[in-house]
Design an enzyme around this catalytic site. Structure first.
Site: not given
Ligand code: EPU
Length: 419
Positions: A22-23, A92, A116, A121, A304, A396
């Site tokens: 998915k990701n 998201r 969320c 996030r 995850d 999802r």
């Molecule tokens: N963060 C910031 N600023 C930003 C972006 C992120 O401070 O601009 C922080 C977040 O608050 C968090 C950390 O960085 O503490 C990591 O966040 P990341 O950006 O890596 O997460 P994401 O891209 O929003 C993706 C996955 C999530 C998974 C995370 C971590 C997708 C669509 N989502 O989210 O997947 O938990 O990476 O590996 O790829 C899931 O599949 O259940 C899911 C939530």
């Protein structure tokens, strides 16, 4: 709304085929916006989030056909640049169209997705990256608006390792002038997969899978065929299903090198794992040893998989400490597991899990995708009936979950919820 009903306490047995990631699928679909040529993407899981991403491409003017896990996308006639809140609030990953639209059209207007249930996030790192590449950004009325005359490659350091920011900056910079270097980049398998897809259609990206990704801008991208990697979180979830039910399960189409942190913990818990080519066989245990985990960016233990691990540890023969360092509120599954007889105490970002002999089926409610997976796992182990409501969260991210578990011998069915 659907609910899932499980008659637990049964062993599972047999093979399960792991779906596409998915990701990886979500950013790759968004990345097709970077080219006016047709892209054919295979091994795409049929999931609610994928449907929403396809809808978003449609809204922007792209053409999408989705059949038998194969997506055919043509973004020749993109004529809208606004991604509405109605879609972003449900998924998201919609923020990925930011990087792709900025990269190709030098503009976008995308709704801020908001908070969320698992944490705040923020997307500040995405925005800072776009600004460093030369975009002007305004945030008003709940939308992020960006415009650039030209994007120029530069060095971008991420304060926090972020999957989303790494992906968005990669997409925004593939067509920029000059070289972009992302430092402290994410190296998750899905980030690598996106990079491989972009390279396949003509991008020049190196350093994938390391903390430093180098993107040499090119003038244009082509189209092409690409097959998405297997979902390592779905695979990990089925491995824990074998662990928690003391069963032997073989994963087909398994993501062989992507799950080392989880495999290491499963072995410490007492499970046996055999691997060959694209196949992983796992043998569960009646009561696992208590094994601590701390969630970390890849290659650390994935956040995850935290909820699923917590369910597994709830029937361990010892005590385990689960530390969540990525999402500050990701313990919503704990009160539900406790309703099933688990003994888990949450203090800040740590859960202390005292193993109990068994769980007992109960009515529980899903708060987010992985919490849902942990309740399904708990239900498979528990004695009696578990009724899981709000399963749309599961839809999802897990393709045909009841079908796959039923084939392994679980008594699981879906029914309509009475309102
Ligand atoms: N963060 C910031 N600023 C930003 C972006 C992120 O401070 O601009 C922080 C977040 O608050 C968090 C950390 O960085 O503490 C990591 O966040 P990341 O950006 O890596 O997460 P994401 O891209 O929003 C993706 C996955 C999530 C998974 C995370 C971590 C997708 C669509 N989502 O989210 O997947 O938990 O990476 O590996 O790829 C899931 O599949 O259940 C899911 C939530």
């Amino acid at each position: 709304m659907d609910k899932i009903i499980i008659e637990g306490g049964r062993k599972l047995k047999g093979d399960v085929t792991i779906s596409g990631s998915k990701n990886a699928a979500l950013p790759i679909i968004a990345a097709t916006l970077l080219t006016d040529k047709e892209c054919i993407i295979d091994n795409v899981p049929f999931l609610k989030d994928v449907e929403v991403m396809n809808k978003l491409i449609n809204i922007l003017g792209g053409k999408v056909e989705f059949e038998k896990n194969k997506l055919c996308i043509n973004n020749k006639e993109i004529n809208k640049f606004k991604a509405p809140y109605e879609l972003l609030k449900t998924m998201r990953a919609g923020v990925y169209v930011m990087g792709a639209l900025l990269g190709r059209y030098k503009k976008f207007e995308v709704a801020l997705p908001g908070g969320c249930v698992i944490g705040e996030r923020p997307i500040n790192l995405h925005i800072n990256g776009f600004k460093k590449l030369g975009a002007k950004i305004n945030i008003e009325h709940g939308y992020v608006k960006a415009r650039a005359k030209k994007l120029r490659g530069t060095e971008i350091y991420l304060d926090v390792v972020s999957v989303g920011a790494t992906i968005n900056i990669m997409m925004a910079s593939v067509l920029a002038e000059g070289v972009t270097i992302i430092k402290n980049a994410a190296c998750e398998p899905h980030v690598v997969d996106l990079g491989n897809f972009l390279n396949k259609i003509g991008a020049r990206i190196s350093g994938l899978g390391t903390r430093e990704i180098i993107i040499e801008g090119v003038q244009k991208l082509n189209g092409g065929n690409y097959k998405i990697i297997s979902d390592y979180i779905e695979a990990g979830t089925f491995m824990v299903a074998a662990g928690i039910t003391n069963s032997k399960i073989t994963l087909q189409n398994a993501p062989i090198g992507d799950l080392e942190a989880v495999e290491d913990k499963l072995k410490k818990a007492g499970c046996r794992i055999d691997k060959k080519e694209n196949e992983i066989t796992i043998y569960g245990v009646d009561r696992p040893n208590g094994v601590d985990i701390e969630t970390l960016p890849y290659p650390g233990f994935p956040t995850d998989m935290q909820a699923q691990w917590t369910a597994f540890m709830s029937i361990s023969s010892g005590t385990s400490v689960i530390r969540e360092t990525i999402w500050e509120k990701r313990f919503m599954h704990v009160p539900e597991l406790n309703r099933m007889g688990a003994d888990i105490l949450v203090k800040g970002n740590t859960a202390i899990v005292k193993g109990v002999k068994n769980l007992s089926g109960a009515q529980v409610m899903v708060s987010d995708l992985r919490a849902g997976a942990s309740l399904v796992l708990a239900g498979l182990r528990a004695t009696g009936k578990t009724e899981i409501s709000r399963v749309y969260h599961l839809d999802r991210g897990y393709e045909k979950i009841e079908e796959k578990l039923e084939k392994l011998g679980a008594r699981i069915k879906r029914s309509k919820e009475n309102r």
